[in-house]
Design an enzyme around this catalytic site. Structure first.
Site, PDB file in Angstrom:
ATOM      1  N   ALA A   1       3.243  -4.782  -1.892  1.00 39.78           N
ATOM      2  CA  ALA A   1       3.877  -4.365  -0.632  1.00 39.78           C
ATOM      3  C   ALA A   1       4.272  -5.532   0.265  1.00 39.78           C
ATOM      4  O   ALA A   1       3.538  -6.508   0.410  1.00 39.78           O
ATOM      5  CB  ALA A   1       3.003  -3.406   0.166  1.00 39.78           C
ATOM      6  N   GLY A   2       5.449  -5.383   0.839  1.00 44.35           N
ATOM      7  CA  GLY A   2       5.936  -6.338   1.831  1.00 44.35           C
ATOM      8  C   GLY A   2       6.910  -7.372   1.305  1.00 44.35           C
ATOM      9  O   GLY A   2       7.553  -8.077   2.082  1.00 44.35           O
TER      10      GLY A   2
ATOM     11  N   ALA B   1       8.865  -2.639  -5.046  1.00 43.33           N
ATOM     12  CA  ALA B   1       9.843  -1.578  -5.334  1.00 43.33           C
ATOM     13  C   ALA B   1      11.061  -1.757  -4.440  1.00 43.33           C
ATOM     14  O   ALA B   1      12.144  -2.114  -4.887  1.00 43.33           O
ATOM     15  CB  ALA B   1       9.223  -0.202  -5.141  1.00 43.33           C
ATOM     16  N   THR B   2      10.838  -1.516  -3.128  1.00 41.09           N
ATOM     17  CA  THR B   2      11.943  -1.498  -2.172  1.00 41.09           C
ATOM     18  C   THR B   2      12.831  -2.735  -2.244  1.00 41.09           C
ATOM     19  O   THR B   2      14.053  -2.620  -2.166  1.00 41.09           O
ATOM     20  CB  THR B   2      11.378  -1.374  -0.740  1.00 41.09           C
ATOM     21  OG1 THR B   2      10.416  -0.319  -0.734  1.00 41.09           O
ATOM     22  CG2 THR B   2      12.462  -1.065   0.261  1.00 41.09           C
TER      23      THR B   2
ATOM     24  N   LYS C   1      -2.780   3.892  -9.529  1.00 39.50           N
ATOM     25  CA  LYS C   1      -2.625   3.038  -8.350  1.00 39.50           C
ATOM     26  C   LYS C   1      -3.084   3.867  -7.162  1.00 39.50           C
ATOM     27  O   LYS C   1      -2.434   4.844  -6.781  1.00 39.50           O
ATOM     28  CB  LYS C   1      -1.166   2.599  -8.154  1.00 39.50           C
ATOM     29  CG  LYS C   1      -1.012   1.803  -6.858  1.00 39.50           C
ATOM     30  CD  LYS C   1       0.422   1.481  -6.492  1.00 39.50           C
ATOM     31  CE  LYS C   1       0.453   1.008  -5.035  1.00 39.50           C
ATOM     32  NZ  LYS C   1       1.814   0.717  -4.572  1.00 39.50           N
TER      33      LYS C   1
ATOM     34  N   GLY D   1       7.569  -1.486   2.536  1.00 36.61           N
ATOM     35  CA  GLY D   1       8.971  -1.283   2.863  1.00 36.61           C
ATOM     36  C   GLY D   1       9.513  -2.168   3.978  1.00 36.61           C
ATOM     37  O   GLY D   1      10.691  -2.080   4.320  1.00 36.61           O
TER      38      GLY D   1
END
Lengths: 66, 251
Positions: free
Chosen positions: B184-185, B206-207, B97, B158
């Site tokens: 992301a986001g 993830a977050t 990645k 994040g």
């Protein structure tokens, strides 16, 4: 002689190899990789690659992230 | 329904790719990964400390989840290429990645460095999954040079701000012939469902899970949302109308 290992200057015996540095760091036997002066040292060459005086060694492994 | 995700010839039943960052400990992470149903999970490359820990690798191996090393933290093509090569050596995978960010405040991809790194890594035989801006032009260029996916952001890493420019994601999807992974986001389940409804092939997050109050429960929510969004995309939604339209027969 001195070399910079993961950002820390260390005193290494003359003739020290990449394998010696890994031992010094207590690195696990798998899941790690080594760069010497910005180039990857393949696992098969660890015990035959000498660390030069002033060499920069980076030893990396996988951590939680991303 | 048999509807696998295929990236570079490798088949996945789950369309949710997870990260491992942000989990408070490995047992929380393990429960979240299992609940998410993921088959591919990112890890970062960092200096070996004196403790020499490889806990996350052991965990992924035990769960039978594929490892996807990232180049998080890299700010130049040169750094990212070296990190990818080290990851290939350490983890015995040529998948990466690719992340090359411009600054710490936004963590937005640096498009110039990203394209340069992607080109070098493709030439070197890597399967490159680039984290990119939601820019349809850049996405097409990344595909043209041989990337295995394009992974546009919904919003900065994040932030949990969801998909700020859905139309751009639709534009990217409409022209892509490789899988588009929304990366992301994502903040909550509806964001993941929307990504899939817009036509993305998968979601990477993830977050949103690891920092949720109950990571395991949020992981299950994300799994359901990705599955629901995918089904809705395949089902073909109704067009939106200005005026009402009765669903019962006239009297």
């Amino acid at each position: 002689m001195n070399a910079r290992v993961n950002g820390v200057v260390r005193d290494l015996p003359d003739g020290a190899t990449v394998a010696h540095v890994l031992e010094l760091l207590n690195a696990p036997p798998s899941g790690v990789a080594v760069a010497l002066d910005g180039e990857v040292v393949p696992r098969a060459a660890w015990s035959s690659t000498l660390v030069p005086s002033g060499g920069v060694v980076e030893v990396l492994t996988a951590v939680q992230g991303g | 329904m048999d509807d696998p995700l295929i990236i570079a010839g490798r088949e996945f039943r789950s369309r949710l790719v997870t990260g491992t960052g942000g989990a408070t400990n490995l047992s929380v992470l393990e429960r979240a990964l299992v609940a998410s149903g993921t088959e591919l999970t990112t890890v970062a490359m960092r200096r070996v400390d004196s403790a020499g820990r490889t806990g996350v690798l052991d965990l992924l191996r035990r769960l039978g989840i594929g490892v996807l090393p990232n180049t998080a933290g890299c700010r130049s093509a040169a750094e990212a290429v070296l990190t990818a090569r080290l990851a290939r050596e350490a983890l015995e995978t040529n998948w990466v990645k690719l992340e090359v960010v411009a600054d710490e405040q936004t963590l937005l991809p640096d498009p110039v460095e990203l394209l340069d790194a992607a080109e070098q890594l493709v030439d070197d035989g890597f399967v490159v999954l680039p984290y990119t801006n939601d820019d349809p032009v850049l996405a097409l260029k990344l595909e043209d040079i041989g990337c295995a996916t394009v992974m546009p952001l919904g919003s900065p890493i994040g932030t949990g701000l969801g998909i700020r420019n859905p139309h751009n994601i639709e534009l990217i999807v409409s022209r892509a012939s490789v899988p588009v992974v929304l990366d992301a986001g994502i903040g909550t389940a509806s964001d993941a469902a929307l990504a899939m409804e817009l036509g993305c092939s998968a979601v990477l997050l993830a977050t949103a899970v690891t920092r949720a109050e109950k990571p395991e429960l949020m992981a299950a929510a994300m799994r359901a949302a990705v599955e629901g969004g995918r089904l809705a995309r395949l089902a073909g939604r109704i067009p939106q109308r200005f005026w009402a339209q009765a669903s019962s027969p006239a009297l």
